[in-house]
Design a protein around this motif. Structure first.
Motif: not given
Length: 449
Positions: A135-163
């Protein structure tokens, strides 16, 4: 039945451990023989002559010595793990991603020798889906529930993915979100409908020591946003301080700064405007200055090579001028940005296309985001080739996932995996690659060895 199986496994483990203990003990009690620096190292053969990461390899020769701590083995520039040496045989583990057809070298003290035959390295890759359902939308939630339409990503040293995302949903929204696999969560850090946007973000950057996340507001000359993990990534607007002359030199019609990149070499941030100006920003004082005037053009990606952190890599749009910079990978040496090397293209000219091989001959088709692993391998989201390409540290281009020219959605190995216009990439400390698979509206994960 479970207890019985557990007992059998425990018994086997004890037996294996005991065997290893006594084998290692008897090997340690054998005669020690030092490498003789007055004599050459002799290399004879190695077995097997092909394989992948973490495979075992035996290197035969003479005058290795029996101290594995004094023996270094390299596959091209990638260092292998040396397990043991008997003097005429080294037992080692093949390193990850050494490059195409690597040469094996043995280094002992000041002596270095290279085997005449090359090792045939087989890349192993596996693609899985982290979050998103198409789904080309953004909806927060758990990984199985969330909807993402990300273009760019970055990561920190703690395992967080930023979109970062923009234009998805109805009404169209923009924002920056945090994704964490271990915490099973997708949550926004800043979000707004398009008409009331505060931050229009594209490329993101993280200082992996402090964890500070920074995004450039693309349509204002001075504004960047920071997200400090000590403040739960609360967004803060920060205004960059240019001299009047530098600020006025940025062409108003081409002020778009789509990227900002943290450079560990000098601790500064670097951003680029569409008119080709590259600026250096002190993240503490926010003082900034224009350090280079390069070619005109919109931008797809920007990254620093951690193996050579003074090199800033950039991919430019099909509107770049001169035309020789279109749809290619270019580099700028930040140690002397206006030196003789200047801003130069690395891959072959020719625009849209597909060709693996030496970087100087390689072609891409709208290459977008680029990121590096810690060994200096670059990963490219090759948007219109629908695949992920790798530029090894020795400048060889290979396709590591997806089928060139074939859009689709499928997880699995390198032969069967499919992408549809991948846009963003990011690489964690372990070398795992995350992909914003834009037209599939999913975040994918590529484990490659």
């Amino acid at each position: 039945m479970k207890n019985h199986r557990k007992c059998v496994v425990t018994f086997l483990w004890v037996c294996i451990s005991s065997f290893c203990f006594f084998s290692c003990k008897s090997e340690k009690e054998g005669p020690n023989k030092n490498h003789d620096a007055s004599k050459p190292i002799v290399l004879k053969s190695f077995y097997p002559n092909e394989g992948g990461a973490r495979d075992k390899i035996l290197l035969d020769g003479e005058n290795f010595g029996t101290d594995p701590g004094k023996v270094k083995v390299y596959f091209n520039n990638a260092k292998a793990t040396v397990i043991s040496t008997s003097g005429d045989r080294i037992y080692a583990i093949v390193p990850r991603l050494p490059g195409d057809m690597p040469q094996i070298s043995v280094v002992i003290g000041a002596d270095s020798v290279v085997y005449k035959d090359k090792f045939e390295y087989h890349i192993q890759a596996q693609v899985s889906t982290v979050t998103g359902n198409g789904q080309k939308n953004f909806k927060p939630g758990t990984l199985s529930e969330a909807e993402v339409y990300g273009k760019y990503l970055e990561l920190d040293a703690e395992g967080n993915i930023f979109m970062s995302w923009r234009d998805g949903g109805n009404p169209a929204t923009f924002g920056v979100a945090r994704i964490n696999e271990r915490q099973n969560i997708v949550t926004p850090l800043i979000e707004s409908i398009l008409t009331g946007r505060i931050l229009f973000a594209n490329g993101l950057t993280v200082d992996r020591v402090s964890g500070m996340l920074t995004a450039a507001h693309e349509s204002t000359k001075e504004v960047i946003f920071t997200f400090d993990p000590r403040e739960a990534w609360y967004p803060r607007q920060r205004n960059v301080k240019y001299s009047t002359a530098d600020l006025n030199s940025i062409v108003a019609a081409d002020l778009y700064k789509n990227f900002v990149t943290y450079c560990p070499y000098d601790g500064h941030l670097y951003t680029r405007y569409r008119d080709g100006k590259i600026a250096k920003i002190n993240p503490e004082t926010l003082e900034a200055k224009i350090v280079h005037q390069g070619p005109y053009g919109s931008q797809y990606g920007q990254a620093i090579n951690p193996a050579k952190p003074w090199l800033l890599y950039i991919t430019l749009h099909s509107n770049a001028t001169p035309t020789g910079f279109r749809q290619g990978i270019s580099v700028l040496d930040l140690r002397d940005p206006n030196g003789t090397g200047g801003f130069k293209r690395l891959n072959a000219p020719g625009g849209s296309g597909f060709r693996d091989g030496p970087l100087a001959d390689a072609l891409f088709n709208f290459p977008k985001d680029i990121k590096f692993d810690n060994k200096g391998n670059m990963f490219v989201a090759d948007y219109d080739n629908h695949c992920i390409r790798m530029v090894s540290a020795d400048n060889i281009v290979t396709t590591v996932a997806g089928q060139p020219g074939t859009p689709g959605y499928k997880d699995g190995g390198p032969v069967e995996s499919l992408f549809n216009q991948p846009w963003g990439v990011a690489v964690n400390e372990q070398g795992d690659i995350y992909i914003a698979d834009w037209s599939n509206a999913r975040i994918r994960k590529l484990v490659i060895e």
